[in-house]
Design an enzyme around this catalytic site. Structure first.
Site, PDB file in Angstrom:
ATOM      1  N   ILE A  42       0.852  -1.187   0.000  1.00  0.00           N
ATOM      2  CA  ILE A  42       0.000   0.000   0.000  1.00  0.00           C
ATOM      3  C   ILE A  42       0.892   1.242   0.000  1.00  0.00           C
ATOM      4  O   ILE A  42       1.769   1.387   0.857  1.00  0.00           O
ATOM      5  CB  ILE A  42      -0.932   0.016   1.221  1.00  0.00           C
ATOM      6  N   GLU A  45       1.858  -3.366   5.867  1.00  0.00           N
ATOM      7  CA  GLU A  45       0.944  -3.015   4.771  1.00  0.00           C
ATOM      8  C   GLU A  45       1.240  -3.811   3.505  1.00  0.00           C
ATOM      9  O   GLU A  45       0.794  -3.464   2.422  1.00  0.00           O
ATOM     10  CB  GLU A  45       1.040  -1.525   4.460  1.00  0.00           C
TER      11      GLU A  45
END
Length: 337
Positions: free
Chosen positions: A210, A253
Site C-alpha cells: 500500500i 501493509e
C-alpha cells in the site's frame, strides 16, 4: 426391565427406545453445528472386507454423512489421499493389509496422518486396545456393533475433528484482515514449489504494497488504518478465484499472492484485477503524493521450480519488481522473471 430417570420422573421403559430418542436429538444438534460451520456434510470412510458390515454402517450414517467405502487396506489409503475424510471406521482383521498396518501407514504420511481412526474389531481385549492406541487410533468399537454406541462415538470424534480443523484454520489466519498469515503462506509456498518441481509447471507470486501507508496512519489514525487494511485485503481477495490460489498478509501493509500453475502473463492479469479492485474502493488518502485516493504498488514474478534453487528465489524476484514499481513512482505494476 431397568428403571430409568427421564425428565425428573421414574419411568419403566425399554432402554433401547429411550437411548434412541436421545441420539436422534444429539444427531440433529451435531449436524446443525457441523453444517453451519463447514457448509458440508462430514466425510466418513468405512473400511471392511465384509460387504455386510459396510452396508450396516452405511445405513446408520447415510443421512448425515457423505459415505465412502473401501474393502481393502490399499483402497482405504488411496481414498484417504484423494478425499481426506473426516473420520475412518477401520476393521482390524482384513485380507492383505490389516487394519493395524493401514493405521501405521496412515500415521506415517504427513498429508493424511491427522485423520482420526476408530478401530472396529471383534476382539475387545485390553491388549488389542493398547496396540490400537499406540498405533494412533482414537477409539474402539467392538463387534457386533451397538448402533447407539457407534453413533455416539462417531459424533464425538467428528465434533473433535471439526474443532481441531477450526483451530488449525484460525492459527493460519491474519487476525486483522482475515486472509492467510505469513506462516500459512510460507508453508504453502514450500508445498507449491515441490509440486511445481514434480509436475514441471510454472508458479507466480505477486507482492503488493500500500503506497504511503505510514502517512495514512499518521493522518487518519491507527484505527482507520486497520479499517483500510481490512478493506484492501477484501478487495484483493475477491480477485483470487481458484481454490488453490492463496492471498496472505505478508507483514505491515504488504500482501502477497501465490498463484500455482500460472505463467507470468496470467499473473499480470490477476495483478491488474487487484489494482482495479483497490481503485474501486475509492479510499481517501490526502497524504499520498500520487493523488487523493489510496493506491498500491505491485511486483510480479514467475518461474518453474528447479532442484538448484529454493522458493525464496521467486520471492526475491517479485520483491525486486515491487521495489522497481515504487522507484518508478508507485501505483503501478512491474513484472519479470
Amino acid at each position: 426391565m431397568p428403571l430409568l430417570i427421564w425428565s425428573g420422573r421414574w419411568i419403566l421403559r425399554h432402554p433401547y427406545r429411550l437411548a434412541r430418542s436421545c441420539w436422534i436429538r444429539s444427531k440433529e444438534l451435531f449436524m446443525q453445528h457441523w453444517l453451519k460451520g463447514s457448509q458440508r456434510k462430514p466425510r466418513l470412510l468405512l473400511v471392511d472386507d465384509q460387504r455386510i458390515n459396510i452396508l450396516t454402517l452405511h445405513e446408520l450414517f447415510r443421512e448425515e454423512c457423505d459415505i465412502f467405502m473401501a474393502m481393502t487396506g490399499e483402497q482405504a489409503l488411496e481414498t484417504c489421499r484423494k478425499l481426506s475424510p473426516d473420520l475412518i471406521l477401520l476393521d482390524v482383521h482384513m485380507e492383505g493389509l490389516d487394519g493395524h498396518e493401514v493405521c501405521r501407514r496412515l500415521k506415517k504420511d504427513p498429508k493424511i496422518r491427522d485423520i482420526p481412526v476408530i478401530f472396529v474389531t471383534a476382539q475387545g481385549t485390553e491388549e488389542d486396545e493398547v496396540l490400537g492406541l499406540e498405533l494412533g487410533a482414537v477409539d474402539f468399537i467392538v463387534k457386533p456393533i451397538n448402533p447407539i454406541i457407534v453413533r455416539a462415538r462417531v459424533n464425538t470424534h467428528l465434533t473433535l475433528k471439526y474443532q481441531s480443523d477450526m483451530l488449525r484454520s484460525l492459527a493460519q489466519l491474519d487476525g486483522l484482515t482475515g486472509v492467510a498469515n505469513r506462516r500459512k503462506f510460507d508453508e504453502e509456498l514450500e508445498r507449491t514449489w515441490r509440486r511445481s518441481l514434480r509436475e514441471k509447471t510454472e508458479l507466480s507470486i505477486i507482492m503488493i504494497d500500500i503506497d504511503y501507508f505510514k502517512r495514512y496512519n499518521d493522518h487518519y489514525g491507527h484505527l482507520q488504518g486497520d479499517t483500510c487494511l481490512r478493506s484492501v485485503a477484501g478487495a484483493l481477495a475477491t480477485t483470487v478465484n481458484r481454490p488453490y490460489d492463496l492471498l496472505a498478509r505478508y507483514g505491515g501493509e504488504e500482501f502477497v499472492c501465490l498463484l500455482p500453475n500460472t505463467d507470468l502473463n496470467g499473473a499480470v492479469v490477476v495483478a491488474e484485477r487487484m489494482q482495479a479492485g483497490v481503485q474501486a474502493l475509492q479510499l481517501e488518502h490526502s497524504g499520498s503524493e500520487i493523488g487523493q485516493l489510496l493506491t498500491v504498488s505491485m511486483g510480479v514474478s514467475a518461474m518453474m521450480a528447479n532442484a538448484m534453487d529454493r522458493p525464496q528465489v521467486l520471492m526475491e524476484a517479485a520483491d525486486k519488481q515491487l521495489y522497481q514499481a515504487k522507484q518508478a513512482g508507485r501505483a503501478r505494476i512491474r513484472f519479470g522473471s
